[in-house]
Each structure stands twice: as structure tokens, then as C-alpha cells.
Design an enzyme around this catalytic site. Structure first.
Site, PDB file in Angstrom:
ATOM      1  N   GLU A  21       0.839  -1.199   0.000  1.00  0.00           N
ATOM      2  CA  GLU A  21       0.000   0.000   0.000  1.00  0.00           C
ATOM      3  C   GLU A  21       0.872   1.247   0.000  1.00  0.00           C
ATOM      4  O   GLU A  21       1.863   1.335   0.712  1.00  0.00           O
ATOM      5  CB  GLU A  21      -0.905   0.005   1.230  1.00  0.00           C
ATOM      6  CG  GLU A  21      -1.820   1.234   1.309  1.00  0.00           C
ATOM      7  CD  GLU A  21      -2.879   1.080   2.370  1.00  0.00           C
ATOM      8  OE1 GLU A  21      -3.717   0.163   2.212  1.00  0.00           O
ATOM      9  OE2 GLU A  21      -2.854   1.843   3.349  1.00  0.00           O
ATOM     10  N   PHE A  23       0.706   5.795  -0.287  1.00  0.00           N
ATOM     11  CA  PHE A  23      -0.140   6.982  -0.177  1.00  0.00           C
ATOM     12  C   PHE A  23       0.501   8.136  -0.944  1.00  0.00           C
ATOM     13  O   PHE A  23       1.727   8.163  -1.127  1.00  0.00           O
ATOM     14  CB  PHE A  23      -0.355   7.370   1.291  1.00  0.00           C
ATOM     15  CG  PHE A  23       0.883   7.852   2.002  1.00  0.00           C
ATOM     16  CD1 PHE A  23       1.251   9.189   1.969  1.00  0.00           C
ATOM     17  CD2 PHE A  23       1.677   6.973   2.724  1.00  0.00           C
ATOM     18  CE1 PHE A  23       2.389   9.645   2.625  1.00  0.00           C
ATOM     19  CE2 PHE A  23       2.814   7.410   3.388  1.00  0.00           C
ATOM     20  CZ  PHE A  23       3.177   8.759   3.333  1.00  0.00           C
ATOM     21  N   PRO A  24      -0.286   9.111  -1.403  1.00  0.00           N
ATOM     22  CA  PRO A  24       0.300  10.273  -2.089  1.00  0.00           C
ATOM     23  C   PRO A  24       1.038  11.168  -1.099  1.00  0.00           C
ATOM     24  O   PRO A  24       0.450  11.642  -0.134  1.00  0.00           O
ATOM     25  CB  PRO A  24      -0.929  11.005  -2.660  1.00  0.00           C
ATOM     26  CG  PRO A  24      -2.039   9.998  -2.638  1.00  0.00           C
ATOM     27  CD  PRO A  24      -1.759   9.122  -1.456  1.00  0.00           C
ATOM     28  N   LYS A  26       2.785  14.495   0.570  1.00  0.00           N
ATOM     29  CA  LYS A  26       2.225  15.837   0.642  1.00  0.00           C
ATOM     30  C   LYS A  26       2.941  16.834  -0.257  1.00  0.00           C
ATOM     31  O   LYS A  26       2.359  17.844  -0.642  1.00  0.00           O
ATOM     32  CB  LYS A  26       2.284  16.348   2.084  1.00  0.00           C
ATOM     33  CG  LYS A  26       1.243  15.724   2.988  1.00  0.00           C
ATOM     34  CD  LYS A  26       1.240  16.398   4.338  1.00  0.00           C
ATOM     35  CE  LYS A  26       0.115  15.841   5.192  1.00  0.00           C
ATOM     36  NZ  LYS A  26       0.074  16.465   6.520  1.00  0.00           N
ATOM     37  N   HIS A  81      -8.144   2.941  -3.374  1.00  0.00           N
ATOM     38  CA  HIS A  81      -9.024   3.184  -2.231  1.00  0.00           C
ATOM     39  C   HIS A  81     -10.089   4.200  -2.631  1.00  0.00           C
ATOM     40  O   HIS A  81      -9.838   5.113  -3.411  1.00  0.00           O
ATOM     41  CB  HIS A  81      -8.236   3.788  -1.067  1.00  0.00           C
ATOM     42  CG  HIS A  81      -7.398   2.807  -0.324  1.00  0.00           C
ATOM     43  ND1 HIS A  81      -7.111   2.950   1.017  1.00  0.00           N
ATOM     44  CD2 HIS A  81      -6.788   1.669  -0.710  1.00  0.00           C
ATOM     45  CE1 HIS A  81      -6.358   1.947   1.425  1.00  0.00           C
ATOM     46  NE2 HIS A  81      -6.134   1.160   0.375  1.00  0.00           N
ATOM     47  N   ARG A 111     -15.662   3.379   4.302  1.00  0.00           N
ATOM     48  CA  ARG A 111     -16.554   4.430   4.760  1.00  0.00           C
ATOM     49  C   ARG A 111     -15.819   5.751   4.873  1.00  0.00           C
ATOM     50  O   ARG A 111     -16.310   6.795   4.483  1.00  0.00           O
ATOM     51  CB  ARG A 111     -17.160   4.068   6.122  1.00  0.00           C
ATOM     52  CG  ARG A 111     -18.230   5.056   6.563  1.00  0.00           C
ATOM     53  CD  ARG A 111     -18.629   4.868   8.011  1.00  0.00           C
ATOM     54  NE  ARG A 111     -17.608   5.392   8.912  1.00  0.00           N
ATOM     55  CZ  ARG A 111     -17.773   5.480  10.226  1.00  0.00           C
ATOM     56  NH1 ARG A 111     -18.874   5.039  10.775  1.00  0.00           N
ATOM     57  NH2 ARG A 111     -16.817   5.965  10.985  1.00  0.00           N
ATOM     58  N   ASP A 113     -13.859   8.788   7.297  1.00  0.00           N
ATOM     59  CA  ASP A 113     -14.214   9.469   8.541  1.00  0.00           C
ATOM     60  C   ASP A 113     -15.622  10.009   8.474  1.00  0.00           C
ATOM     61  O   ASP A 113     -16.012  10.656   7.504  1.00  0.00           O
ATOM     62  CB  ASP A 113     -13.247  10.626   8.807  1.00  0.00           C
ATOM     63  CG  ASP A 113     -11.849  10.124   9.102  1.00  0.00           C
ATOM     64  OD1 ASP A 113     -11.743   9.006   9.635  1.00  0.00           O
ATOM     65  OD2 ASP A 113     -10.888  10.839   8.786  1.00  0.00           O
ATOM     66  N   TYR A 131     -22.442   4.625   4.642  1.00  0.00           N
ATOM     67  CA  TYR A 131     -21.531   3.563   5.070  1.00  0.00           C
ATOM     68  C   TYR A 131     -20.884   2.920   3.852  1.00  0.00           C
ATOM     69  O   TYR A 131     -21.339   3.094   2.722  1.00  0.00           O
ATOM     70  CB  TYR A 131     -22.274   2.505   5.897  1.00  0.00           C
ATOM     71  CG  TYR A 131     -22.991   3.080   7.094  1.00  0.00           C
ATOM     72  CD1 TYR A 131     -22.280   3.420   8.248  1.00  0.00           C
ATOM     73  CD2 TYR A 131     -24.363   3.293   7.071  1.00  0.00           C
ATOM     74  CE1 TYR A 131     -22.923   3.951   9.344  1.00  0.00           C
ATOM     75  CE2 TYR A 131     -25.014   3.837   8.166  1.00  0.00           C
ATOM     76  CZ  TYR A 131     -24.295   4.162   9.305  1.00  0.00           C
ATOM     77  OH  TYR A 131     -24.931   4.705  10.386  1.00  0.00           O
ATOM     78  N   GLN A 190      -7.655  -4.114   9.081  1.00  0.00           N
ATOM     79  CA  GLN A 190      -6.892  -3.056   9.743  1.00  0.00           C
ATOM     80  C   GLN A 190      -5.589  -3.654  10.257  1.00  0.00           C
ATOM     81  O   GLN A 190      -5.489  -4.861  10.479  1.00  0.00           O
ATOM     82  CB  GLN A 190      -7.734  -2.518  10.905  1.00  0.00           C
ATOM     83  CG  GLN A 190      -7.024  -1.625  11.901  1.00  0.00           C
ATOM     84  CD  GLN A 190      -6.652  -0.278  11.331  1.00  0.00           C
ATOM     85  OE1 GLN A 190      -5.792  -0.210  10.459  1.00  0.00           O
ATOM     86  NE2 GLN A 190      -7.301   0.770  11.802  1.00  0.00           N
TER      87      GLN A 190
END
Length: 604
Positions: A21, A23-24, A26, A81, A111, A113, A131, A190
């Protein structure tokens, strides 16, 4: 391109697999360097890769661009995602349409936040997706079987809905049943560190009366342990139980020696993989790594594990040239048009930095190198107060004037308040306690401090307060301070700063107005170490790009805090005024030999 489930089905009955996995990042340079890291990690032969999606679609463009690069340029089976809560239906429609147009056939439906309260809910835009199950149903309705859909599961219970003491996966089981019945194809968990709890959870699912989980792929989510501090922080944020045997292994090495901690982490995860694979009798044969955009721990685990060895048929045939000739210009020419090179920096600089897989291992995130692919939030899901809304209200009450906010900051410094919206840990660190009196004085003056460190000059690397890194070294750091301050006070302080060449500063407000006495290319190293048999190690830098990214996030936290209160309340009005009129200021004092220099300067 095959879907995730099609690729799993093509494996032999006992053949294992793994996935990564990302993530982009910042910063733009972080995104650029992620390209090179993705190329190298593609050679580790994951069955698929996941690309995270920021809360409310905050990283939508970057996420889609990176996912498209993985699919089209690296020939990796890619999973995007997608979070749905409090997000416009148009954003979801656009993301799904672009994913399909780019050949991406896998979605992890989450879902995300939830909104903080009814005052900030937008029914016309968001109510269709309350949901994750609503998102699963919508994708199936609109796209049939085109997408292979994954959903999340929580082996220890869903942390946001339960206290750590109340967490129980059986409470969440009906929701997982509903998501699976709606059309989910695989389950991803998770992160966790308690192998026993996962094995029990997997057994519960397989034996469930619905029969939905007999054969569905259940993929455990694993987080490599890169540093002791990040491990403890992540476990706390996710409410993951840390077994005694794991803590015993970590406590056997110095918590400040990142390399030893990493090696223990590799051992812990290798053991977890072996137990899960063996004790589930190969029913669980896939393992998902939350990489945090770092690669060295992953490579070590894959090298040492007898379970997750890469089958040769998974080897992707990358369209990218060899590592030594990769340039951002080449990628742009090949269609990755939204990943751009900063005109001030040559492509060769970015790629040569990224050529060493460990150049940014320690640390990553807020205080790391902004050029790092790992620069950003560790969870990748956007701004958070780090505590549930009801707890936040209990902790911070309803301040109605600026002196009330000053009092909260001072209570945190005095230890009578556990956490503030900007703090990632409960209470002050030992080194911050050393300058506590100076910080209290500043907060009494209306300078609300969110980050700081004292100066030190050649402290042994095994020092219980300041030490870090391998033994027999010496560590150094410059004093620094970051604080929110009213514009009028800041302008007065700015005039004073202009006359002292031993201080460097950055300042920004919520509108993006930016001030500094440095150039865009200047970099302040504020923590470094000298150790036997290696070059000087510089783990912490502050520079313009990272400050601007942090400033945007720091002001966004004010708005997140404001969401707890009714729109027309005194607290909401106060936060609006602060958001509109305050500056975030970062100051570094370069005279680290004179440990009191910064605090003497700031006596306004």
C-alpha cells in the site's frame, strides 16, 4: 488486466502472495521521488498494490495519477481506495469513471471518517453514502462485475465506535456480513500486532452461519516497525493491542537505535506471517503491507520469510527505462501528466536521491525530508483530532475568548491536559519538559506553541532524554519553536527578527500569505548526529516546502476542531477569527552552543 481475485484464483492451492500500500506524499518532490520508489518496489513482485485516498477526496487527483502510473507504466495490478462518507456523489462518480478509463479494475470501498455532526452534514451531496456498504451497492449497480471490490475488517473491533476496553470484532460482524453480501470480493484487515486475535477472527468468519466467508480471500494488514516512536503512535491511533512478547523483543534493544528497532520489527512480522499461514492451514495465504512508502523493511521481510517468496510469474514487465535513466520528463511524456517536476530542481537530483532505498528511512512524516516519498501522514487519511469527538469536547470544553485557548495550551504544558488538537502524544516529551517554563511564558503572551525543541551540543547518543541512533555517537540540535500568533504581534516580532542573522523564520496564514528571511532553496538542518564509521546523519530538516505543507494542515486542524460546535456558537466564532487573523510562525536559532539564546530573544 486481471482483477485481484482472478490473480488469487490462478495461484496454486498452497501458493502465497503479498501486496503493498502507498499513499500520495504531501509535497511535489515527494510525489516525484515516489515514482522511482514504486519502480524499485515493483521488482519485489507484489500481487497487487493499493493507493490510498484522502478523506473527502483530498488527494483524489494525486491518488488517481499514481494508481494510473502503477497500472499503465509498471504493469501492476492496482487497487484504488475510495472513501464515501461526507463526499459528493459527483466525486465518487468521477473517480470510478477515471479508474475504469485507465484500466483499473479493483476498488477498496471504505466508509472513511464520519462527519462531526448534523450541522456539517450535506444531505443533497452526501446522504446517499452513509456507510461502506452503500458504496459497494452503488458500484455493483453502476458497473456490474467490472470492479473487484474489497472491504475493510477489524480483527480487534472498530476503534472509532468503541473504547479500547469495549473493542470486540463480534460487534462489527453484522456490518461485514452486510458488505460481503452486497458484493464484496475480498476482505482486507486493519493493521494489528496480536496474531492470536487475527487467527481467532479468521476462524470466526470461516465458521459464520451465513457461509459468506468460507472461501473469500481474507488478507491481513501488516505494518512494518520502522521506529519505536512511530510504532507506539500508530498502535495507539489504531487501538491495536501490543502483545507482551512483542514489547519484550523491542525492549531488548535501545528504543533510540532505529536500525536495531527495524531489525526487531522484521523479526516480529516474519514470525507473524509464519504463524498466520501455518495456523490457518493456508486458508490465509496473502499478506498486505502498509509500506508507509518505505521499502527497506519490506525487502528484508521478503528476504527472510519462508512464506512470502515471490513467484516468478508475478514479475511485472515495466515500461519504464532502467533506474539510472529514469527521469520525470520521461514519465510525463508517457502520460503521467499530473506528476510534475519543480522547475527549480533538475530531475537528476530527485532521482539520484531516490536511488538509495534507505536514504529517507528515518524519520518520515512531519519532521522528515520533504523530498521523501514517505513525507506525509502515516495513515494517509487526512486531518484528524486524534481523539473521538465526545472526548475532545470533554478535554477542551467550549472556549469563547483567546485567553481560554491560552489556558488550554498552558494546561497541556503543565501536564493537567493530556492532549491538544495538534499533539500526537499524551503529555510532553522529556526534552520539552526542559523548556517548559519558557514555553509557558510564551503561551501567556498569546504565542500558542505547537512544536519546539531545546538546543543541545554534542550529547552522547545513548542519553536518556536526547539520545538516538547507534551507540558511541554524539547528537546535536538547534533550538526551534512553532506557534500561532495574532497578525499584529507577528509583524512586531518580524521586525525584530530582521535584525538578527542567527535566526531563520517562516510564517504563513490560512490565506496562504507567506513570509521568510530565506530563499526557497534554503534548508535548515535542526537535528543531526555523528557516529562511528559513517557520515554525518541529518534526520530532521525544516525548509519552505515542508513548512507550507504543515501550515496548511495546522490551520485545517482549527477547522476540524470547529466542527465540534454549532455554527453560531461563541466557540465557533472564536475559531473563525483565529483562522482568519492568525499566523503560524516557525523560528530556528542557529546558535546551538548558547542553549538559552532563542528563549531570551522571544521575550517580547
Amino acid at each position: 488486466m486481471e482483477t485481484i481475485c482472478e490473480k488469487i484464483a490462478a495461484l496454486g492451492p498452497d501458493e502465497s502472495f503479498y501486496s503493498f500500500e502507498f499513499f500520495p506524499p504531501k509535497t511535489d518532490s515527494g510525489v516525484q521521488n515516489l515514482v522511482a520508489r514504486l519502480r524499485r518496489m515493483a521488482q519485489l513482485n507484489p500481487l497487487f498494490v493499493n493507493i490510498t485516498w484522502g478523506a473527502g477526496g483530498s488527494t483524489a487527483t494525486k491518488s488517481l495519477d499514481i494508481a494510473s502510473l502503477c497500472h499503465s507504466q509498471l504493469n501492476l495490478t492496482t487497487c484504488l481506495h475510495l472513501t464515501c462518507t461526507n463526499m459528493a456523489k459527483s466525486v465518487i462518480d468521477e473517480a470510478l469513471a477515471k479508474a475504469k478509463a485507465n484500466g483499473i479494475r479493483n476498488i477498496l470501498a471504505l466508509r472513511g471518517d464520519p462527519p462531526r455532526g448534523d450541522e456539517y452534514w450535506t444531505p443533497s451531496e452526501s446522504q446517499e453514502f452513509l456507510y461502506a456498504v452503500d458504496l459497494v451497492r452503488y458500484i455493483r449497480k453502476e458497473y456490474g462485475d467490472y470492479f473487484c471490490i474489497g472491504v475493510a475488517a477489524y480483527p480487534e473491533g472498530y476503534a472509532d465506535s468503541q473504547t479500547p476496553e469495549e473493542q470486540d470484532p463480534k460487534i462489527d460482524l453484522p456490518y461485514l456480513v452486510e458488505k460481503t453480501a452486497a458484493g464484496a470480493n475480498f476482505i482486507m484487515t486493519q493493521l494489528f500486532f496480536d496474531t492470536d486475535k487475527f487467527i481467532d477472527f479468521e476462524h470466526t468468519l470461516r465458521e459464520h452461519e451465513s457461509g459468506l466467508f468460507k472461501t473469500i480471500p481474507i488478507i491481513p494488514g501488516l505494518l512494518p516497525i520502522n521506529t519505536f516512536q512511530s510504532f507506539i503512535r500508530t498502535a495507539k491511533l489504531s487501538h491495536a493491542h501490543i502483545p507482551d512478547r512483542v514489547m519484550e523483543k523491542l525492549n531488548a534493544v535501545p528504543s533510540t537505535d532505529d536500525e536495531q528497532v527495524k531489525q526487531v520489527g522484521v523479526e516480529v512480522l516474519t514470525e507473524m506471517i509464519h504463524r498466520i499461514y501455518t495456523e490457518t492451514k493456508h486458508r490465509v495465504r496473502g499478506f498486505h503491507f502498509y509500506t508507509l512508502n518505505l521499502e527497506r523493511s519490506i525487502a528484508l521481510i521478503l528476504d527472510r520469510s519462508d512464506i512470502v517468496k515471490a513467484p516468478s510469474r508475478h514479475t511485472p514487465k515495466s515500461n519504464l527505462p532502467a533506474a539510472s535513466t529514469v527521469s520525470i520528463d520521461t514519465l510525463i511524456a508517457d502520460g503521467v501528466k499530473d506528476i510534475k517536476l519543480d522547475a527549480a530542481s533538475p530531475a537528476s537530483t530527485e532521482i539520484s536521491l531516490a536511488a538509495d532505498p534507505s536514504w529517507d528511512d528515518f524519520p518520515n512524516g512531519r519532521w522528515g525530508d520533504p523530498r521523501s516519498p514517505a513525507y506525509g501522514e502515516i495513515d494517509g487519511y487526512g486531518i484528524t483530532l486524534h481523539v473521538p469527538a465526545n472526548k475532545a469536547l470533554e478535554l477542551w470544553g467550549s472556549p469563547s475568548k483567546s485567553s481560554d485557548v491560552s489556558e488550554l495550551f498552558i494546561k497541556y504544558l503543565n501536564g493537567t491536559l493530556d492532549v491538544l488538537p495538534w499533539s500526537e502524544q499524551e503529555g510532553l516529551s522529556p526534552e520539552t519538559k526542559i523548556i517548559e517554563d519558557d514555553l509557558v511564558k510564551l503561551n501567556n503572551l498569546g504565542l500558542w506553541t505547537v512544536a519546539s525543541q531545546p538546543a543541545i551540543n554534542g550529547v552522547p547518543s545513548n542519553d536518556p532524554v536526547f539520545g538516538w541512533g547507534p551507540p558511541n555517537g554524539y547528537v546535536f540540535q538547534k533550538s526551534l519553536i512553532e506557534f500561532f500568533v495574532p497578525e499584529a504581534v507577528w509583524l512586531k516580532l518580524k521586525n525584530k527578527l530582521q535584525n538578527d542573522d542567527k535566526l531563520s523564520y517562516y510564517a504563513s496564514n490560512s490565506r496562504g500569505d507567506f513570509m521568510s528571511n530565506m530563499t526557497a532553496s534554503d534548508v535548515n538542518v535542526v537535528t543531526w548526529g555523528v557516529f562511528p564509521n559513517r557520515e554525518v546523519v541529518q534526520p530532521t530538516v525544516i525548509e519552505e516546502q515542508s513548512f507550507k505543507a504543515w501550515s496548511e494542515e495546522a490551520f485545517a486542524i482549527w477547522k476540524e476542531w470547529q466542527r465540534l460546535y454549532p455554527r453560531d456558537s461563541a466557540t465557533s466564532d472564536l475559531i473563525t477569527n483565529i483562522y482568519d487573523t492568525y499566523f503560524l510562525v516557525s523560528i530556528v536559532h542557529h546558535d546551538y552552543v548558547n542553549t538559552g539564546a532563542l528563549w531570551e530573544f522571544l521575550q517580547l
